[in-house]
Write a protein that holds these residues in place. Sequence first.
Motif, mmCIF file in Angstrom:
data_model
loop_
_atom_site.group_PDB
_atom_site.id
_atom_site.type_symbol
_atom_site.label_atom_id
_atom_site.label_comp_id
_atom_site.label_asym_id
_atom_site.label_seq_id
_atom_site.Cartn_x
_atom_site.Cartn_y
_atom_site.Cartn_z
ATOM 1 N N GLY A 86 1.077 -1.097 -0.370
ATOM 2 C CA GLY A 86 -0.252 0.416 -0.233
ATOM 3 C C GLY A 86 0.931 1.169 -0.324
ATOM 4 N N LYS A 87 0.122 2.232 -0.542
ATOM 5 C CA LYS A 87 1.057 3.524 -0.651
ATOM 6 C C LYS A 87 0.384 4.210 0.555
ATOM 7 C CE LYS A 87 1.225 3.210 -5.795
ATOM 8 N NZ LYS A 87 0.090 3.860 -6.961
ATOM 9 N N GLY A 88 1.383 4.909 1.118
ATOM 10 C CA GLY A 88 1.693 5.779 2.217
ATOM 11 C C GLY A 88 0.546 5.163 3.698
ATOM 12 N N ARG A 89 -0.316 5.951 4.047
ATOM 13 C CA ARG A 89 -0.441 5.070 5.687
ATOM 14 C C ARG A 89 -2.103 5.333 4.914
ATOM 15 N NH1 ARG A 89 0.912 9.488 11.036
ATOM 16 N NH2 ARG A 89 3.467 9.083 10.967
ATOM 17 N N PHE A 90 -2.694 5.086 4.664
ATOM 18 C CA PHE A 90 -3.531 5.409 3.937
ATOM 19 C C PHE A 90 -3.792 4.333 3.176
ATOM 20 C CE2 PHE A 90 -7.164 6.139 0.430
ATOM 21 C CZ PHE A 90 -8.204 6.368 1.888
ATOM 22 N N GLY A 91 -2.686 3.511 2.758
ATOM 23 C CA GLY A 91 -2.840 2.233 2.385
ATOM 24 C C GLY A 91 -3.139 2.163 0.978
ATOM 25 N N TYR A 92 -2.876 2.800 0.398
ATOM 26 C CA TYR A 92 -4.179 3.269 -0.683
ATOM 27 C C TYR A 92 -3.121 1.598 -1.495
ATOM 28 C CZ TYR A 92 -5.383 3.653 -5.815
ATOM 29 O OH TYR A 92 -5.629 3.341 -7.513
ATOM 30 N N SER A 93 -3.626 0.596 -2.477
ATOM 31 C CA SER A 93 -3.722 -0.607 -3.654
ATOM 32 C C SER A 93 -4.874 -0.700 -4.498
ATOM 33 C CB SER A 93 -3.778 -1.460 -2.739
ATOM 34 O OG SER A 93 -3.121 -2.406 -3.504
ATOM 35 N N PRO A 94 -3.706 -0.253 -5.755
ATOM 36 C CA PRO A 94 -4.990 0.088 -6.894
ATOM 37 C C PRO A 94 -5.205 -1.780 -7.158
ATOM 38 C CG PRO A 94 -2.507 0.060 -7.584
ATOM 39 C CD PRO A 94 -2.490 -0.191 -6.323
ATOM 40 N N ARG A 95 -4.579 -2.502 -6.942
ATOM 41 C CA ARG A 95 -5.276 -3.744 -6.658
ATOM 42 C C ARG A 95 -6.437 -4.301 -5.942
ATOM 43 N NH1 ARG A 95 -0.494 -7.486 -5.152
ATOM 44 N NH2 ARG A 95 -1.699 -9.366 -6.058
ATOM 45 N N LEU A 96 -6.930 -3.694 -4.791
ATOM 46 C CA LEU A 96 -7.936 -4.037 -4.521
ATOM 47 C C LEU A 96 -9.347 -4.225 -4.283
ATOM 48 C CD1 LEU A 96 -8.444 -5.322 -1.363
ATOM 49 C CD2 LEU A 96 -8.899 -2.829 -0.515
ATOM 50 N N LEU A 97 -9.470 -2.978 -4.688
ATOM 51 C CA LEU A 97 -11.462 -2.467 -5.012
ATOM 52 C C LEU A 97 -11.593 -3.705 -6.870
ATOM 53 C CD1 LEU A 97 -13.367 -1.424 -5.552
ATOM 54 C CD2 LEU A 97 -12.655 0.528 -6.507
ATOM 55 N N PRO A 98 -10.691 -3.279 -7.778
ATOM 56 C CA PRO A 98 -11.063 -5.233 -8.579
ATOM 57 C C PRO A 98 -11.346 -6.650 -8.254
ATOM 58 C CG PRO A 98 -8.966 -3.914 -9.396
ATOM 59 C CD PRO A 98 -9.585 -2.389 -8.081
ATOM 60 N N TRP A 99 -10.161 -6.968 -6.708
ATOM 61 C CA TRP A 99 -9.712 -7.426 -6.472
ATOM 62 C C TRP A 99 -11.531 -7.894 -6.220
ATOM 63 C CZ3 TRP A 99 -10.711 -10.351 -1.847
ATOM 64 C CH2 TRP A 99 -9.876 -11.915 -1.858
ATOM 65 N N LEU A 100 -12.131 -6.908 -4.546
ATOM 66 C CA LEU A 100 -12.921 -7.421 -4.627
ATOM 67 C C LEU A 100 -14.362 -7.499 -4.893
ATOM 68 C CD1 LEU A 100 -12.308 -4.182 -1.575
ATOM 69 C CD2 LEU A 100 -13.144 -6.941 -0.978
ATOM 70 N N ARG A 101 -13.838 -6.896 -6.340
ATOM 71 C CA ARG A 101 -14.876 -7.436 -7.284
ATOM 72 C C ARG A 101 -14.857 -7.930 -7.518
ATOM 73 N NH1 ARG A 101 -14.514 -0.892 -9.257
ATOM 74 N NH2 ARG A 101 -16.120 0.711 -8.057
ATOM 75 N N ALA A 102 -14.581 -9.029 -7.935
ATOM 76 C CA ALA A 102 -13.747 -10.387 -8.306
ATOM 77 C C ALA A 102 -14.259 -10.805 -7.866
ATOM 78 C CB ALA A 102 -12.785 -9.964 -9.140
ATOM 79 N N ASN A 103 -14.050 -11.369 -5.871
ATOM 80 C CA ASN A 103 -14.151 -12.203 -5.373
ATOM 81 C C ASN A 103 -15.280 -11.925 -4.748
ATOM 82 O OD1 ASN A 103 -11.458 -14.227 -6.100
ATOM 83 N ND2 ASN A 103 -10.706 -11.774 -6.324
#
Length: 400
Positions: free
Chosen positions: A61-78
């Motif tokens: 994840g990026k920064g303290r917020f922990g942004y990851s571009p992989r998370l949202l599409p993974w959630l939608r798919a799984n």
Amino acid sequence: MKFLHLINSVDPAGGGPIEGAAQLHRALVAQGHAGEFASIDAPDAPWAQDFAAPLYALGPGKGRFGYSPRLLPWLRANAGRFDAVIVNGLWQYIGLATWRALAGSSTTPYFVFPHGMLDPWFKRRYPFKHLKKWLYWPWAEYRVLRDARRVLFTCEEERLLARQTFWLYRCKEAIVFFGTAPPTDDPIASKEAFLAAFPQLRGKRLLLFLGRIHSKKGCDLLIEAFAKVCREAPDVHLVMAGPDPSNWRAALQEVAERLGVAPRICWTGMLAGPLKWGAFRAAEAFCLPSHQENFGIAVVEALACHCPVLVSDKVNIWREIETAQAGIVADDTLDGSVQLLARWLAESSSSQWDARREAARHCFDRHFRMDQVAQALLHIVQEEQSAPLLERMDSRGAHV
């Protein structure tokens, strides 16, 4: 049922949230259910590779917020593979991504454990950070909580405090007492393993602090109170166990040197497994004069080991402890910390302390066994799944 547990990191140094989530997963599995984890850890992080449950490490994840571009599409798919999604913690991208993927879903409900992150102590202690949170709150975290099927508080005190932090607050609340599994160690062997690792403590009367070395935990109050109260009890030693993420230990050691008690304080670093349980077994009391503690997994672990606790009234389960006479409670001040240690010293050589040891385990068995927590969570999830959609939408505003 099958659960997805979402958490920013499974690093055990993160303390209570990941320990509690892992314990809850094990309790659910023991009752015949299944679960997987998703986090924003780097896939090659050692704690991710060693994690004892199915894990999707979708970071780094990026920064303290922990942004990851992989998370949202993974959630939608799984997400559809799971009966419920459990979000652990606030103020990180895992919550926003879950909301974007699942808000309004009629098939995969999500639930949120704030883990004390709505406590008003934080806005008093860190006003600038609170201002930044206010900028984020209306368009993100407020909606994450508003649209969750339930927001799960670990005790009544946490639920009441959460209402005091932001005036814009709307969610469907539920209380699920948190906890841990009963220890399965051999008490004698664990105690011996701990004393063998720290032989200078053998034959001493031990007070134990176990947690992050952090200003929130009141470590400085504990050392100063120890110097005041235990100066005339040379057989009493203080064990300071836990990681030091803010590099505060050196400053605390200087305070101990100045107060003349440094030789009677043992700094162990982080303890795990038999050494951790052995520390609880060897201690006469567990000490946590914290300024803010949502739940305190280590407090509950101490109770499970028949170890009475000395805690401040900012540890949110203090009412249960005081009612059960499983420990002593005082203010999160130096005077309060002195009272904790002085009362312990006065009681420790009497039958009253033996009674507190039995009361500690009784308190654990009544309130904080993780198998009971798992059953309570299952009841809430099943209740929400069976509720008509219109009823779920109408019942969201538990508090505004």
